[in-house]
Design an enzyme around this catalytic site. Structure first.
Site, PDB file in Angstrom:
ATOM      1  N   SER A 100      44.497  42.774  45.865  1.00 57.67           N
ATOM      2  CA  SER A 100      44.510  41.734  46.988  1.00 57.67           C
ATOM      3  C   SER A 100      43.003  41.860  47.739  1.00 57.67           C
ATOM      4  O   SER A 100      42.648  42.925  48.051  1.00 57.67           O
ATOM      5  CB  SER A 100      45.695  41.993  47.798  1.00 57.67           C
ATOM      6  N   ARG A 139      57.785  43.011  49.687  1.00 54.75           N
ATOM      7  CA  ARG A 139      58.502  43.715  48.883  1.00 54.75           C
ATOM      8  C   ARG A 139      58.762  45.017  49.638  1.00 54.75           C
ATOM      9  O   ARG A 139      58.317  45.536  50.360  1.00 54.75           O
ATOM     10  CB  ARG A 139      57.811  44.232  47.730  1.00 54.75           C
ATOM     11  N   ASP A 155      48.397  35.550  37.621  1.00 57.01           N
ATOM     12  CA  ASP A 155      48.707  36.809  38.014  1.00 57.01           C
ATOM     13  C   ASP A 155      49.248  37.854  37.260  1.00 57.01           C
ATOM     14  O   ASP A 155      48.960  38.722  37.141  1.00 57.01           O
ATOM     15  CB  ASP A 155      49.922  36.535  39.122  1.00 57.01           C
ATOM     16  N   HIS A 181      48.286  42.746  34.915  1.00 56.09           N
ATOM     17  CA  HIS A 181      48.332  42.311  36.383  1.00 56.09           C
ATOM     18  C   HIS A 181      46.909  41.638  36.440  1.00 56.09           C
ATOM     19  O   HIS A 181      46.037  42.088  36.876  1.00 56.09           O
ATOM     20  CB  HIS A 181      48.672  43.184  37.377  1.00 56.09           C
ATOM     21  N   LYS A 223      58.224  39.811  40.789  1.00 56.23           N
ATOM     22  CA  LYS A 223      58.009  41.369  40.485  1.00 56.23           C
ATOM     23  C   LYS A 223      58.990  42.010  39.718  1.00 56.23           C
ATOM     24  O   LYS A 223      58.676  42.882  38.949  1.00 56.23           O
ATOM     25  CB  LYS A 223      57.587  42.108  41.858  1.00 56.23           C
ATOM     26  N   LYS A 241      40.289  37.538  43.144  1.00 55.73           N
ATOM     27  CA  LYS A 241      40.852  37.322  41.960  1.00 55.73           C
ATOM     28  C   LYS A 241      41.295  35.885  41.768  1.00 55.73           C
ATOM     29  O   LYS A 241      40.927  35.216  40.633  1.00 55.73           O
ATOM     30  CB  LYS A 241      42.057  38.090  41.446  1.00 55.73           C
ATOM     31  N   THR A 242      41.963  35.194  42.543  1.00 56.64           N
ATOM     32  CA  THR A 242      42.508  34.179  42.536  1.00 56.64           C
ATOM     33  C   THR A 242      41.215  32.933  42.765  1.00 56.64           C
ATOM     34  O   THR A 242      41.127  32.116  41.972  1.00 56.64           O
ATOM     35  CB  THR A 242      43.556  33.646  43.715  1.00 56.64           C
ATOM     36  N   ARG A 276      53.536  32.759  51.876  1.00 51.51           N
ATOM     37  CA  ARG A 276      53.594  32.571  50.500  1.00 51.51           C
ATOM     38  C   ARG A 276      53.759  31.119  50.232  1.00 51.51           C
ATOM     39  O   ARG A 276      54.657  30.494  50.932  1.00 51.51           O
ATOM     40  CB  ARG A 276      54.468  33.442  49.718  1.00 51.51           C
TER      41      ARG A 276
END
Length: 535
Positions: free
Chosen positions: A239, A61, A258, A221, A202, A243-244, A324
């Site tokens: 990150s 980004r 997410d 988030h 995003k 979390k994932t 990604r």
């Protein structure tokens, strides 16, 4: 004008001010978009069937090129500053005029999608792109309307992406030729000069983060999963915090990985897909995500591939560390098909504390939960982020997603605290980082112990366990948990030098207090009292 597609809305592109385009491709399905992306030279086909795309110079980004139009309707609602930078409305309009002129004569791809699985709070979004693969990305990431809905689809917000258009270097209001501009009065986002597809994802998230609080919906988030008994859990985390990994539990259904909302009806996913980092991904560590990299329909960004065999090399970061995969949520087994769940029983805030100070699991009061939500703490270490030296770097990203929150963090924090209190949510702070010493001296928290602690918390197995108060952070820490050595529950006891632990703990306390000073005028005395205690 030529229009191609079985599901063309009667609300055409002229409603967005687009005139005289080339061919319009409306709501094409995955096979057609694959064919066009390959024929147009936008992408390559990998062994296994995933579509491999390159994003050029922008592999992440462009955070410094993101602006929000300063308008009368949002002047007092947006937390203007380094994150939410403003652009004047006349400057936005001039860039919009150039953007629309750029589209003349160009073939355009259109996807009409829903953002939000809760029908009462979903947003109709039209995504217009120059390339087929970006449209496939949008199709993967959001929720598909029915054919009947598409014929009368009237977008509530439009994203117009033009990677091939770079603004002139002296364009008023811009920093570079790349731009991501949002106007809430015009209900549109303009993206120019970047092919990184994450800007689309995003942008939608940022839109919802502004709009939904006005409807008494908390945007978050986070990832969400739900147990066999219907008890749902929220996982906040930056990150590298797990979390994932931790929300993907074989014993619980995944609602989403997410972005979610918390409405009067419960929790709902904003998306219909996942956008996972795949650098160094392995079948052993992440079998479900790994399997998506070999499926037809997955879009891979900047992943290295052998030009002859078309075999992927997920360990190669020569294009970027930020490789990604974009794929529909139903590529993952054991999902909650509805994209919704009831009000959560548990909220988990994940941190990877590289200073080795925080306990592996702590119970939070609603006020402590708001404090740690506003803090959004984790730590970066060498090897996980470019430019990070040998010493850990404390990172605070408010609401665990500062770049995407247009309103003041206290708006989201107060909404979270009120909902936690209203629904009796159990709140937990989980450290997936280091113990036994600082990064480089100690060791990473064993994943099996983290999973055991988390499982016990979510299943209610800690309800009758004795807790002690952490002397530095005021957190309540369990004294025992099945499957977890008792000594690991007390981080000080894992250090060889207790005095060194005390000094490091007070150093981290000071970092928390310094960071939180910016929010003190926006919270009440109970939240202030949740601050870690200085010696």
């Amino acid at each position: 004008m030529t229009q191609i597609g079985a599901n063309i809305s009667r609300h055409g592109l002229n409603t967005q001010g687009i005139n005289n385009p080339g061919t319009e491709y409306w709501n094409l399905a995955t096979p057609a978009l694959y064919q066009m992306a390959l024929v147009n030279g936008e992408a390559e086909l990998s062994d296994g069937g995933a579509l491999v795309c390159r994003t050029g110079v922008h592999t992440g980004r462009s955070v410094n090129d993101k602006f929000i139009a300063r308008e009368a309707s949002n002047e007092g609602d947006i937390d203007w500053g380094a994150v939410n930078k403003s652009i004047e409305t006349d400057q936005f309009d001039n860039i919009l005029k150039a953007h629309l002129a750029h589209y003349e004569g160009k073939d355009l791809f259109v996807q009409d999608v829903w953002a939000g699985a809760d029908r009462g709070h979903r947003l109709g979004v039209r995504i217009i792109t120059e390339q087929a693969w970006h449209t496939l990305f949008a199709r993967n990431m959001f929720i598909q309307p029915t054919p009947e809905e598409l014929t009368s689809f009237q977008p509530q917000f439009t994203i117009m992406q033009a990677p091939s258009l770079e603004a002139a270097s002296d364009t008023p209001g811009l920093r570079t030729g790349t731009y991501i501009l949002a106007s809430f009065e015009r209900r549109m986002v303009l993206i120019g000069g970047t092919s990184y597809a994450g800007e689309i994802k995003k942008s939608v998230f940022s839109i919802l983060n502004y709009l939904l609080p006005a409807d008494d919906v908390l945007p978050m988030h986070c990832s969400v999963n739900v147990g066999a008994d219907g008890g749902s859990a929220i996982f906040f985390g930056l990150s590298g915090t797990g979390k994932t990994t931790l929300s993907a539990d074989p014993n619980r259904q995944l609602v989403g990985d997410d972005e979610h909302g918390w409405s009067e009806n419960g929790l709902f996913n904003f998306e219909g897909g996942c956008y996972a980092k795949v650098i160094n991904l392995s079948a052993e560590a992440e079998p479900e995500i790994f399997a998506t990299t070999k499926r037809f329909g997955t879009v891979l960004e900047n992943v290295v591939m052998d030009p002859d065999t078309r075999v992927l090399d997920l360990d190669d970061s020569s294009h970027t560390e930020n490789t990604r995969a974009s794929y529909p949520l139903d590529f993952i087994p054991n999902i909650a098909v509805s994209g919704t769940a009831g009000h959560p029983r548990n909220a988990v805030m994940l941190t990877a504390d590289a200073f080795g100070v925080l306990p592996p699991l702590s119970r939070l009061t609603p006020e402590q939960a708001m404090y740690h939500f506003l803090s959004g703490y984790t730590a970066k270490v060498a090897g996980t982020e470019k430019g990070v030296g040998s010493e850990p770097q404390a990172t605070f990203s408010t609401c665990f997603g500062a770049p995407f929150m247009p309103r003041h963090p206290a708006v989201y924090g107060n909404m979270l605290r009120d909902r936690i209190a209203q629904h009796g949510v159990n709140c937990w702070l989980v450290n997936t980082g280091w113990t036994g010493g600082i990064y480089g001296t100690g060791y990473r928290m064993p994943i099996q112990h983290t999973r055991a602690l988390l499982s016990a918390a979510l299943e209610g197995d800690l309800a009758d366990v004795a807790f002690r108060e952490d002397e530095n952070f005021g957190l309540m820490v369990p004294e025992s948990c099945p499957g977890v050595p008792s000594e690991i529950l007390d981080p000080r006891s894992t250090w060889a030098d207790g005095a060194a632990y005390d000094a490091q703990a007070q150093d981290l306390v000071a970092r928390f207090r310094e960071n939180f000073s910016q929010y003190e005028t926006h919270v009440d005395d109970r939240v202030k009292a949740a601050s870690p205690k200085a010696a």
